[in-house]
Scaffold this motif. Sequence first.
Motif, PDB file in Angstrom:
ATOM      1  N   GLY A 169       9.777   3.812 -10.540  1.00  0.00           N
ATOM      2  CA  GLY A 169      10.165   2.406 -10.188  1.00  0.00           C
ATOM      3  C   GLY A 169      11.141   2.401  -8.980  1.00  0.00           C
ATOM      4  N   LEU A 170      12.021   3.378  -9.229  1.00  0.00           N
ATOM      5  CA  LEU A 170      13.161   3.435  -8.087  1.00  0.00           C
ATOM      6  C   LEU A 170      12.390   3.910  -6.609  1.00  0.00           C
ATOM      7  CD1 LEU A 170      15.953   5.504  -9.879  1.00  0.00           C
ATOM      8  CD2 LEU A 170      15.994   3.303  -8.935  1.00  0.00           C
ATOM      9  N   GLY A 171      11.390   4.896  -6.646  1.00  0.00           N
ATOM     10  CA  GLY A 171      10.762   5.068  -5.418  1.00  0.00           C
ATOM     11  C   GLY A 171      10.062   3.774  -5.115  1.00  0.00           C
ATOM     12  N   ALA A 172       9.486   2.916  -5.916  1.00  0.00           N
ATOM     13  CA  ALA A 172       8.971   1.645  -5.574  1.00  0.00           C
ATOM     14  C   ALA A 172      10.112   0.813  -4.656  1.00  0.00           C
ATOM     15  CB  ALA A 172       8.002   1.180  -6.483  1.00  0.00           C
ATOM     16  N   VAL A 173      10.966   0.748  -5.269  1.00  0.00           N
ATOM     17  CA  VAL A 173      12.380  -0.216  -4.680  1.00  0.00           C
ATOM     18  C   VAL A 173      12.576   0.494  -3.601  1.00  0.00           C
ATOM     19  CG1 VAL A 173      14.484  -1.068  -5.100  1.00  0.00           C
ATOM     20  CG2 VAL A 173      12.840  -1.261  -7.084  1.00  0.00           C
ATOM     21  N   LEU A 174      12.933   1.732  -3.478  1.00  0.00           N
ATOM     22  CA  LEU A 174      13.218   2.269  -2.251  1.00  0.00           C
ATOM     23  C   LEU A 174      12.316   2.031  -1.170  1.00  0.00           C
ATOM     24  CD1 LEU A 174      14.971   5.789  -3.279  1.00  0.00           C
ATOM     25  CD2 LEU A 174      15.970   3.661  -2.456  1.00  0.00           C
ATOM     26  N   THR A 175      10.947   2.039  -1.373  1.00  0.00           N
ATOM     27  CA  THR A 175      10.166   1.670  -0.294  1.00  0.00           C
ATOM     28  C   THR A 175      10.137   0.307   0.181  1.00  0.00           C
ATOM     29  OG1 THR A 175       8.453   3.054  -1.658  1.00  0.00           O
ATOM     30  CG2 THR A 175       7.610   1.982   0.009  1.00  0.00           C
ATOM     31  N   LEU A 176      10.114  -0.511  -0.717  1.00  0.00           N
ATOM     32  CA  LEU A 176      10.637  -2.090  -0.381  1.00  0.00           C
ATOM     33  C   LEU A 176      11.851  -2.036   0.682  1.00  0.00           C
ATOM     34  CD1 LEU A 176       9.530  -3.904  -3.639  1.00  0.00           C
ATOM     35  CD2 LEU A 176       8.314  -3.819  -1.647  1.00  0.00           C
ATOM     36  N   ILE A 177      12.952  -1.401   0.028  1.00  0.00           N
ATOM     37  CA  ILE A 177      14.005  -1.557   0.937  1.00  0.00           C
ATOM     38  C   ILE A 177      13.964  -0.941   2.224  1.00  0.00           C
ATOM     39  CG2 ILE A 177      16.580  -0.713   1.009  1.00  0.00           C
ATOM     40  CD1 ILE A 177      16.482  -0.944  -2.091  1.00  0.00           C
ATOM     41  N   PHE A 178      13.336   0.285   2.309  1.00  0.00           N
ATOM     42  CA  PHE A 178      13.425   0.950   3.633  1.00  0.00           C
ATOM     43  C   PHE A 178      12.350   0.297   4.669  1.00  0.00           C
ATOM     44  CE2 PHE A 178      16.551   3.344   1.252  1.00  0.00           C
ATOM     45  CZ  PHE A 178      17.399   3.478   2.264  1.00  0.00           C
TER      46      PHE A 178
ATOM     47  N   PRO B 190       0.744  -1.283   0.073  1.00  0.00           N
ATOM     48  CA  PRO B 190      -0.102  -0.091  -0.012  1.00  0.00           C
ATOM     49  C   PRO B 190       0.865   1.322   0.057  1.00  0.00           C
ATOM     50  CG  PRO B 190      -0.667  -1.376   1.959  1.00  0.00           C
ATOM     51  CD  PRO B 190       0.317  -1.937   0.994  1.00  0.00           C
ATOM     52  N   LEU B 191       1.910   1.362   0.577  1.00  0.00           N
ATOM     53  CA  LEU B 191       2.900   2.507   0.624  1.00  0.00           C
ATOM     54  C   LEU B 191       3.400   2.790  -0.632  1.00  0.00           C
ATOM     55  CD1 LEU B 191       3.677   4.402   3.147  1.00  0.00           C
ATOM     56  CD2 LEU B 191       5.859   2.915   3.015  1.00  0.00           C
ATOM     57  N   MET B 192       3.856   1.691  -1.165  1.00  0.00           N
ATOM     58  CA  MET B 192       4.354   1.820  -2.378  1.00  0.00           C
ATOM     59  C   MET B 192       3.478   2.186  -3.741  1.00  0.00           C
ATOM     60  SD  MET B 192       6.592  -1.584  -3.896  1.00  0.00           S
ATOM     61  CE  MET B 192       5.134  -2.282  -4.915  1.00  0.00           C
ATOM     62  N   SER B 193       2.390   1.720  -3.221  1.00  0.00           N
ATOM     63  CA  SER B 193       1.249   2.105  -4.501  1.00  0.00           C
ATOM     64  C   SER B 193       0.840   3.434  -4.195  1.00  0.00           C
ATOM     65  CB  SER B 193       0.122   1.268  -4.212  1.00  0.00           C
ATOM     66  OG  SER B 193       0.226  -0.244  -4.234  1.00  0.00           O
ATOM     67  N   ALA B 194       0.831   3.879  -2.832  1.00  0.00           N
ATOM     68  CA  ALA B 194       0.359   5.366  -2.754  1.00  0.00           C
ATOM     69  C   ALA B 194       1.168   6.358  -3.519  1.00  0.00           C
ATOM     70  CB  ALA B 194       0.560   5.632  -1.175  1.00  0.00           C
ATOM     71  N   PHE B 195       2.695   5.894  -3.197  1.00  0.00           N
ATOM     72  CA  PHE B 195       3.487   6.880  -3.916  1.00  0.00           C
ATOM     73  C   PHE B 195       3.433   6.868  -5.429  1.00  0.00           C
ATOM     74  CE2 PHE B 195       7.695   6.530  -6.237  1.00  0.00           C
ATOM     75  CZ  PHE B 195       8.033   7.918  -6.419  1.00  0.00           C
ATOM     76  N   VAL B 196       3.389   5.711  -6.118  1.00  0.00           N
ATOM     77  CA  VAL B 196       3.284   5.528  -7.516  1.00  0.00           C
ATOM     78  C   VAL B 196       2.162   6.098  -7.786  1.00  0.00           C
ATOM     79  CG1 VAL B 196       3.205   3.909  -9.407  1.00  0.00           C
ATOM     80  CG2 VAL B 196       4.883   3.590  -7.672  1.00  0.00           C
ATOM     81  N   ILE B 197       0.914   5.757  -7.512  1.00  0.00           N
ATOM     82  CA  ILE B 197      -0.380   6.252  -7.835  1.00  0.00           C
ATOM     83  C   ILE B 197      -0.431   7.772  -7.783  1.00  0.00           C
ATOM     84  CG2 ILE B 197      -2.956   6.246  -7.439  1.00  0.00           C
ATOM     85  CD1 ILE B 197      -2.534   3.325  -6.776  1.00  0.00           C
ATOM     86  N   GLY B 198      -0.057   8.246  -6.713  1.00  0.00           N
ATOM     87  CA  GLY B 198      -0.281   9.740  -6.465  1.00  0.00           C
ATOM     88  C   GLY B 198       0.792  10.518  -7.188  1.00  0.00           C
ATOM     89  N   SER B 199       1.974   9.794  -7.604  1.00  0.00           N
ATOM     90  CA  SER B 199       2.865  10.696  -8.439  1.00  0.00           C
ATOM     91  C   SER B 199       2.315  10.641 -10.001  1.00  0.00           C
ATOM     92  CB  SER B 199       4.395  10.093  -8.377  1.00  0.00           C
ATOM     93  OG  SER B 199       4.887  10.258  -7.088  1.00  0.00           O
ATOM     94  N   LEU B 200       1.913   9.461 -10.329  1.00  0.00           N
ATOM     95  CA  LEU B 200       1.682   9.246 -11.762  1.00  0.00           C
ATOM     96  C   LEU B 200       0.399   9.819 -12.255  1.00  0.00           C
ATOM     97  CD1 LEU B 200       2.574   7.186 -14.058  1.00  0.00           C
ATOM     98  CD2 LEU B 200       0.966   5.362 -13.046  1.00  0.00           C
ATOM     99  N   LEU B 201      -0.558  10.108 -11.461  1.00  0.00           N
ATOM    100  CA  LEU B 201      -1.865  10.837 -11.970  1.00  0.00           C
ATOM    101  C   LEU B 201      -1.600  12.220 -12.382  1.00  0.00           C
ATOM    102  CD1 LEU B 201      -4.560   9.615  -9.268  1.00  0.00           C
ATOM    103  CD2 LEU B 201      -4.326   8.915 -11.746  1.00  0.00           C
ATOM    104  N   PRO B 202      -0.744  13.011 -11.813  1.00  0.00           N
ATOM    105  CA  PRO B 202      -0.713  14.365 -12.299  1.00  0.00           C
ATOM    106  C   PRO B 202       0.215  14.313 -13.362  1.00  0.00           C
ATOM    107  CG  PRO B 202       0.045  14.222  -9.979  1.00  0.00           C
ATOM    108  CD  PRO B 202      -0.328  12.936 -10.247  1.00  0.00           C
ATOM    109  N   LEU B 203       1.134  13.198 -13.535  1.00  0.00           N
ATOM    110  CA  LEU B 203       2.160  13.055 -14.608  1.00  0.00           C
ATOM    111  C   LEU B 203       1.194  12.685 -15.903  1.00  0.00           C
ATOM    112  CD1 LEU B 203       5.163  11.200 -13.169  1.00  0.00           C
ATOM    113  CD2 LEU B 203       5.027  13.663 -14.291  1.00  0.00           C
ATOM    114  N   ILE B 204       0.193  12.092 -15.838  1.00  0.00           N
ATOM    115  CA  ILE B 204      -0.702  11.522 -16.790  1.00  0.00           C
ATOM    116  C   ILE B 204      -1.631  12.628 -17.214  1.00  0.00           C
ATOM    117  CG2 ILE B 204      -2.634   9.897 -17.338  1.00  0.00           C
ATOM    118  CD1 ILE B 204      -1.521   7.717 -15.877  1.00  0.00           C
ATOM    119  N   TRP B 205      -2.362  13.447 -16.233  1.00  0.00           N
ATOM    120  CA  TRP B 205      -3.092  14.509 -16.717  1.00  0.00           C
ATOM    121  C   TRP B 205      -2.561  15.927 -17.270  1.00  0.00           C
ATOM    122  CZ3 TRP B 205      -4.908  13.912 -11.260  1.00  0.00           C
ATOM    123  CH2 TRP B 205      -4.445  14.861 -10.245  1.00  0.00           C
ATOM    124  N   HIS B 206      -1.157  15.841 -17.026  1.00  0.00           N
ATOM    125  CA  HIS B 206      -0.726  16.942 -17.610  1.00  0.00           C
ATOM    126  C   HIS B 206       0.357  16.576 -18.797  1.00  0.00           C
ATOM    127  CE1 HIS B 206      -0.972  20.114 -14.597  1.00  0.00           C
ATOM    128  NE2 HIS B 206      -0.777  19.034 -13.616  1.00  0.00           N
TER     129      HIS B 206
END
Lengths: 239, 263
Positions: free
Chosen positions: B131-140, B100-116
């Motif tokens: 992807g790097l943000g997702a991997v860093l989430t898993l690591i930390f 969920p933490l990983m998805s929150a980051f990916v979805i939260g950042s992706l949506l504005p990138l899509i609509w802009h």
Amino acid sequence: MIEIKNLKKSFGKLEVLKGINLDIPSGQATGIVGPNGAGKTTLIKSLLGLTKPSSGEIYVNGTKLNGNFDYRRDIGYMPQVARYPENMKVNELLTFIRGLRDQDAVFEQDLIDQFNLGPELDKMLRNLSGGNRQKVGATLAMMFDPQILFFDEPTAGLDPRASHRFKQRVQTEKSNGKTIIITSHIMSELEQLVDHVIFVLDGNVRYYGTMDNLLIESDETRLESAIAKLMEHPVEVAI
Amino acid sequence: MNKLTHIIRSELKSLMRGKWVMGYGLIFLALTDVLLRFGGGGPETLLSLSNVMLLFIPLVGMIYGILYIYQSREFVELLLTQPIARNTLYWGLYLGISIPLMSAFVIGSLLPLIWHGIFVLDVGSTVLVLGLGAVLTLIFVSLGFVLGLAFYDDRIKGFGFTIVIWLFMAILYDGLILFLVFLLGDYPLDKFVIIVSMLNPIDLARIMVMLEFDISALMGYTGAVFNRFFGSSYGVITAAAMLVVWLVIPMWSGLNVFSKKDF
């Protein structure tokens, strides 16, 4: 049937259990007593597989404990402190544990009725009173009809009515031939519920036998005074 | 497998209700949107997002992991008394909170990138940064788990180490390397700098961002050396491989501690 052979457990330099030998036959109701820090909790945690022995062996219904988990299908455990995820509803917790155990929750409705948990089922666990959380714990422990039941200070947070119902339930389980192990500091409660006593002191079992025998040997009429005597003069009435 | 998905689903549901994760996603949503509106859009936005991500995700991930261990102590102990293998329980709890933490980051950042409209312009870079943000989430999150299990009875120490590790990895590391290089400037230090960069996952992620956007000067000394030594594509592959190693080590040590621990 629980067999413990020369169980030792150390945490670093601290030796908590110093060679425990016990045979607890099926269908027996046993109370574990002893002063704080005597090793009661470590003993129970070893039986539940939460703590791994430094040496010695434990057998539950003939299965040797070595990191396996299937033997816990026969065990129900009610912890002393009942804390659950805050954002989970009571019935979700019951469903969650049901899914984990993959067993038939034969007594679920029965226990919900007995402990009057019906109105609480849709509430978040964080909104439950301490006593109600204890009742949820008792329900989780008994709903799968396991052969062995562990209760750790079960009535500490319960109101008199709930405590009475809980004891009634334990009596029923006892008459159904369950192996019951209770730790408690309330001696009168143990007098009502168990007929065998294990007295643990300094990591050793100092007394294990029937309650009646303990009372006779210590020349006391109440368990509380008999245990107090044991704590003061452990050798006199040791087995 | 069934039990594993059962645990993950239950954790997910409970976390989603906490609104905490939603808030975390909304922060990234607002941040990316603001960066896109006022930052000119395009690669600059992704770079600014990476900078925030490199600082923010490790801290949140570790705090989140360690808090989970401390808050769910009694519950985890109750689950351990159920007929379920410890490693199934570990993966269930770990994935149940890191997904969920990983998805929150990916979805939260992706949506504005899509609509802009940035996502379609630069799919490769967007996927790399997210992807790097997702991997860093898993690591930390798993580092937080390891710290929580290692300092199970000593919360102050657990949180203390979390903050120190974050400060060291996210803030001080690059500066320390620069200082060492300055101090030992007369010796050939390229290999040394490359090796020490690999010892820090945040630096690795930073290098990958830097190589992708080809802006070594902006991203610290280590990045510059890495770029020169490896050249872009080889550098990315090496850094990615090292990140995988970084992913496996905390997860494996968490599992190891969890299976052997006396609760």
